[in-house]
Design a protein around this motif. Sequence first.
Motif, short mmCIF file in Angstrom:
data_model
loop_
_atom_site.label_atom_id
_atom_site.label_comp_id
_atom_site.label_asym_id
_atom_site.label_seq_id
_atom_site.Cartn_x
_atom_site.Cartn_y
_atom_site.Cartn_z
N GLY A 8 5.25 -25.52 3.61
CA GLY A 8 5.15 -25.77 2.17
C GLY A 8 6.43 -25.47 1.42
O GLY A 8 7.51 -25.93 1.77
N ALA A 9 6.31 -24.69 0.36
CA ALA A 9 7.46 -24.39 -0.50
C ALA A 9 8.50 -23.52 0.20
O ALA A 9 9.64 -23.43 -0.25
CB ALA A 9 7.00 -23.71 -1.78
N PHE A 10 8.12 -22.88 1.30
CA PHE A 10 9.05 -22.02 2.01
C PHE A 10 9.89 -22.79 3.03
O PHE A 10 10.70 -22.20 3.73
CB PHE A 10 8.29 -20.89 2.70
CG PHE A 10 7.55 -20.03 1.72
CD1 PHE A 10 8.24 -19.18 0.87
CD2 PHE A 10 6.18 -20.09 1.62
CE1 PHE A 10 7.56 -18.39 -0.05
CE2 PHE A 10 5.49 -19.31 0.71
CZ PHE A 10 6.19 -18.46 -0.13
N ASP A 11 9.71 -24.09 3.09
CA ASP A 11 10.51 -24.93 3.98
C ASP A 11 11.94 -24.98 3.43
O ASP A 11 12.16 -25.26 2.25
CB ASP A 11 9.91 -26.34 4.03
CG ASP A 11 10.53 -27.22 5.09
OD1 ASP A 11 11.56 -26.82 5.67
OD2 ASP A 11 9.97 -28.30 5.34
N ILE A 12 12.91 -24.70 4.27
CA ILE A 12 14.31 -24.62 3.83
C ILE A 12 14.80 -25.97 3.30
O ILE A 12 15.67 -26.03 2.44
CB ILE A 12 15.22 -24.08 4.96
CG1 ILE A 12 16.63 -23.75 4.44
CG2 ILE A 12 15.31 -25.07 6.10
CD1 ILE A 12 16.67 -22.58 3.53
N ARG A 13 14.20 -27.05 3.79
CA ARG A 13 14.62 -28.37 3.31
C ARG A 13 14.29 -28.57 1.84
O ARG A 13 15.04 -29.22 1.10
CB ARG A 13 13.96 -29.47 4.16
CG ARG A 13 14.41 -29.42 5.61
CD ARG A 13 13.63 -30.37 6.46
NE ARG A 13 12.24 -29.92 6.55
CZ ARG A 13 11.32 -30.51 7.29
NH1 ARG A 13 11.61 -31.59 7.99
NH2 ARG A 13 10.08 -30.05 7.34
N TRP A 65 11.77 -36.27 3.87
CA TRP A 65 11.77 -35.76 5.24
C TRP A 65 10.80 -34.59 5.39
O TRP A 65 10.03 -34.51 6.34
CB TRP A 65 13.18 -35.37 5.63
CG TRP A 65 13.36 -34.79 6.99
CD1 TRP A 65 12.62 -35.03 8.11
CD2 TRP A 65 14.37 -33.84 7.39
NE1 TRP A 65 13.11 -34.31 9.17
CE2 TRP A 65 14.18 -33.57 8.76
CE3 TRP A 65 15.41 -33.22 6.72
CZ2 TRP A 65 14.99 -32.70 9.45
CZ3 TRP A 65 16.21 -32.37 7.43
CH2 TRP A 65 16.01 -32.11 8.78
N ALA A 66 10.84 -33.67 4.44
CA ALA A 66 9.97 -32.51 4.50
C ALA A 66 8.50 -32.90 4.36
O ALA A 66 7.63 -32.27 4.95
CB ALA A 66 10.35 -31.50 3.42
N ARG A 67 8.22 -33.93 3.58
CA ARG A 67 6.83 -34.36 3.40
C ARG A 67 6.32 -35.15 4.59
O ARG A 67 5.16 -35.04 4.97
CB ARG A 67 6.70 -35.20 2.13
CG ARG A 67 6.96 -34.45 0.88
CD ARG A 67 5.87 -33.40 0.64
NE ARG A 67 6.18 -32.62 -0.55
CZ ARG A 67 6.19 -31.30 -0.57
NH1 ARG A 67 5.93 -30.62 0.51
NH2 ARG A 67 6.47 -30.66 -1.66
N LEU A 68 7.18 -35.98 5.19
CA LEU A 68 6.75 -36.81 6.31
C LEU A 68 6.65 -36.03 7.62
O LEU A 68 5.83 -36.34 8.47
CB LEU A 68 7.70 -37.99 6.48
CG LEU A 68 7.66 -39.05 5.38
CD1 LEU A 68 8.69 -40.13 5.66
CD2 LEU A 68 6.28 -39.65 5.26
N ALA A 72 5.07 -26.90 11.03
CA ALA A 72 3.79 -26.20 11.21
C ALA A 72 4.06 -24.81 11.77
O ALA A 72 4.82 -24.64 12.73
CB ALA A 72 2.90 -26.99 12.16
N VAL A 73 3.46 -23.81 11.14
CA VAL A 73 3.62 -22.42 11.57
C VAL A 73 2.26 -21.89 11.99
O VAL A 73 1.26 -22.18 11.36
CB VAL A 73 4.17 -21.53 10.44
CG1 VAL A 73 5.39 -20.80 10.85
CG2 VAL A 73 4.39 -22.25 9.17
N ALA A 74 2.26 -21.08 13.04
CA ALA A 74 1.00 -20.50 13.50
C ALA A 74 0.49 -19.50 12.47
O ALA A 74 1.26 -18.72 11.90
CB ALA A 74 1.20 -19.81 14.84
N ASP A 75 -0.82 -19.50 12.25
CA ASP A 75 -1.45 -18.56 11.34
C ASP A 75 -1.39 -17.17 11.97
O ASP A 75 -1.78 -16.98 13.12
CB ASP A 75 -2.90 -18.98 11.08
CG ASP A 75 -3.55 -18.16 9.99
OD1 ASP A 75 -2.83 -17.45 9.28
OD2 ASP A 75 -4.78 -18.26 9.86
#
Length: 81
Positions: A8-13, A65-68, A72-75
């Motif tokens: 989500g918002a924590f994606d560096i892109r 790119w970030a949306r497409l 995914a990070v493990a819970d």
Amino acid sequence: MAEKKKAGAFDIRIVIALLVGIYGVVLTILGITGSAAEVDKAAGININLWGGIGMLVFAALFVLWARLRPIAVADEDSAEQ
């Protein structure tokens, strides 16, 4: 099996796109409101305008790119069990 969440918002892109987008908006505004003397100094090319538009396109591509292809990070709660 661990559940996966999107970054989500924590994606560096997204962060990079935000920073480049802000600079792109500033340069675009400077290019639109700039004087003819500034354009003459740059060999007749409104470099602020073109640079700003290029940065806005770059930022838009990063968001796309970030949306497409989200990361995914493990819970953490599921991964510990």
